[in-house]
Scaffold this active site. Sequence first.
Site, mmCIF file in Angstrom:
data_model
loop_
_atom_site.group_PDB
_atom_site.id
_atom_site.type_symbol
_atom_site.label_atom_id
_atom_site.label_comp_id
_atom_site.label_asym_id
_atom_site.label_seq_id
_atom_site.Cartn_x
_atom_site.Cartn_y
_atom_site.Cartn_z
ATOM 1 N N VAL A 92 0.871 -1.176 0.000
ATOM 2 C CA VAL A 92 0.000 0.000 0.000
ATOM 3 C C VAL A 92 0.904 1.220 0.000
ATOM 4 O O VAL A 92 1.996 1.198 0.536
ATOM 5 C CB VAL A 92 -0.980 0.023 1.202
ATOM 6 C CG1 VAL A 92 -2.067 -1.018 1.022
ATOM 7 C CG2 VAL A 92 -0.280 -0.189 2.522
ATOM 8 N N SER A 93 0.414 2.299 -0.625
ATOM 9 C CA SER A 93 1.307 3.433 -0.866
ATOM 10 C C SER A 93 1.388 4.436 0.272
ATOM 11 O O SER A 93 2.143 5.377 0.212
ATOM 12 C CB SER A 93 0.913 4.145 -2.160
ATOM 13 O OG SER A 93 -0.431 4.529 -2.083
ATOM 14 N N SER A 94 0.607 4.264 1.326
ATOM 15 C CA SER A 94 0.768 5.153 2.482
ATOM 16 C C SER A 94 0.282 4.448 3.726
ATOM 17 O O SER A 94 -0.412 3.438 3.661
ATOM 18 C CB SER A 94 -0.007 6.460 2.294
ATOM 19 O OG SER A 94 -1.382 6.208 2.457
ATOM 20 N N GLN A 109 -3.567 3.854 3.979
ATOM 21 C CA GLN A 109 -4.277 2.867 3.185
ATOM 22 C C GLN A 109 -4.267 1.505 3.884
ATOM 23 O O GLN A 109 -3.337 1.174 4.590
ATOM 24 C CB GLN A 109 -3.647 2.740 1.802
ATOM 25 C CG GLN A 109 -3.936 3.935 0.922
ATOM 26 C CD GLN A 109 -3.354 3.731 -0.459
ATOM 27 O OE1 GLN A 109 -2.228 3.309 -0.603
ATOM 28 N NE2 GLN A 109 -4.127 4.058 -1.471
ATOM 29 N N ILE A 167 4.491 2.046 1.987
ATOM 30 C CA ILE A 167 5.455 3.067 1.558
ATOM 31 C C ILE A 167 4.763 4.191 0.830
ATOM 32 O O ILE A 167 3.681 4.021 0.301
ATOM 33 C CB ILE A 167 6.520 2.471 0.616
ATOM 34 C CG1 ILE A 167 5.823 1.740 -0.537
ATOM 35 C CG2 ILE A 167 7.475 1.573 1.325
ATOM 36 C CD1 ILE A 167 6.611 1.694 -1.764
#
Length: 198
Positions: free
Chosen positions: A11-13, A16, A40
């Site tokens: 997941v990008s943050s 999420q 990340i």
Amino acid sequence: MESVIYGYARVSSRDQCEERQLIALMDFPVPERNIYVDKISGKDFNRPQYRKLLKKLKMGDVLVIKSIDRLGRNYEEILEQWRVITKEKKAAVVVLDMPLLDTRKTKKDLMGIFVADLVLQILSYVAQTERENIRQRQKEGIAAAKKRGVRLGRPPKEKPGSFPDVLNAWKAGKISSREAATVLGVAQNTFLRWCRAI
């Protein structure tokens, strides 16, 4: 040696949730202990769990991912990771959202390999084009909002009433810019920006 099934979720943050990916991986089924997860930001693509997983991956193993964009953030990166997994590591890849991208079925079938590689190239290109379109729409939306006079970002910080006295003390060399900022209760950059604006 028996092949091992691994799963990877990204997941990008931190906000999420990776739950949907994890459920899909465990339904495959991937043993929970073999699932690696990275949280990340889009800018910093340092993926410690993915790197750890790649070190474990060996010939004949299977890597399961929910969707192709979990492998990378752009067209080139996705294709490079696909190459590393299938050609260097000689492991299989299963993309749950795209049954055509299941290299277990295509290992000995030249036409199958060609189709999987072709589908991958098309999907990677489409994914990157969509990301670029989203960025372009955001840029256009911001430009349109600015044209309408909408102020974006945080409102500017108001200068305290004591600013002129602190400014004079700083100009006279009695205090440093850091001390001036502390007295005013703002960041040093804010104080210096106020000074430049005068």
